[in-house]
Enzyme design. Structure first.
Site, mmCIF file in Angstrom:
data_model
loop_
_atom_site.group_PDB
_atom_site.id
_atom_site.type_symbol
_atom_site.label_atom_id
_atom_site.label_comp_id
_atom_site.label_asym_id
_atom_site.label_seq_id
_atom_site.Cartn_x
_atom_site.Cartn_y
_atom_site.Cartn_z
ATOM 1 C CG HIS A 47 -24.221 -39.846 -11.075
ATOM 2 N ND1 HIS A 47 -23.554 -39.372 -12.180
ATOM 3 C CD2 HIS A 47 -25.432 -39.238 -11.087
ATOM 4 C CE1 HIS A 47 -24.315 -38.508 -12.828
ATOM 5 N NE2 HIS A 47 -25.465 -38.407 -12.175
ATOM 6 C CD GLU A 71 -19.552 -42.897 -11.557
ATOM 7 O OE1 GLU A 71 -19.165 -42.765 -12.729
ATOM 8 O OE2 GLU A 71 -20.761 -42.786 -11.226
ATOM 9 C CB CYS A 112 -20.722 -37.522 -15.519
ATOM 10 S SG CYS A 112 -21.088 -37.271 -13.763
ATOM 11 C CB CYS A 124 -18.693 -39.125 -11.137
ATOM 12 S SG CYS A 124 -20.439 -39.411 -10.758
#
Length: 177
Positions: free
Chosen positions: A59, A61, A89, A92
């Site tokens: 992801h 992040e 999410c 993260c």
């Protein structure tokens, strides 16, 4: 209560949007992130790379946190801030807590998987050993629009693919008759 964002915040979210556009151009869900140190320097950049890397943890992040940790030579990112186009999410958000990020600024909410206020509030959970300041809504319309454009294009591509497949199967059937 409306949150006032600084011009610096806007500049950093624009950098995160640049990363999100890179994801879009690469066929990835357009989420972008930047990590900024206490002096205001960008020390980590990331955009979604899940499909490209075949990695469910890639992801925006996480990619940005990894780069920031490399830049600082350690995992502890105390005093750093993360700017991201979409609400993090649970995975993260957990990584942000573990990295000791001081502040998280995100663009639009993720009502289906958001862990910074939408579904969960991991970054503010007093039961954890670290909490982050959270600010939401910075350039939310731009962030949301980019995501909507991506998913609209993806649905259209899928529709066209299915239509082409139906035409092909129709040709194959008529050949076999």
């Amino acid at each position: 209560m409306a949150i006032c964002f600084s011009s610096f915040d806007c500049q950093m979210m624009e950098q995160a949007l640049c990363e999100a556009r890179r994801a879009f151009a690469g066929g990835e869900v357009p989420v972008g992130a930047v990590v900024v140190d206490e002096k205001g320097n960008i020390i980590g950049r990331g955009y979604n790379l899940r499909a490209a890397l075949h990695d469910p943890t890639a992801h925006a992040e996480i990619v940005a946190l990894r780069e920031a940790a490399q830049a600082l030579g350690g995992w502890n990112l105390s005093g750093c801030s993360l700017f991201v186009t979409l609400e993090p999410c649970p995975m993260c958000a957990g990584a942000l807590v573990q990295a000791r990020i001081a502040r998280v600024v995100f663009g639009c909410r993720d009502e289906r998987a958001g862990a910074c206020g939408s579904l969960y509030s991991i970054l503010r959970d007093g039961r954890l050993n670290h909490r982050c300041d959270v600010a939401e809504g910075l350039m939310a319309d731009e962030c949301r629009s980019l995501l909507q454009s991506f998913f609209l294009a993806a649905r259209e591509k899928k529709r066209q693919s299915l239509a082409a497949q139906s035409r092909f199967e129709g040709v194959e059937t008529s050949r076999n008759e």
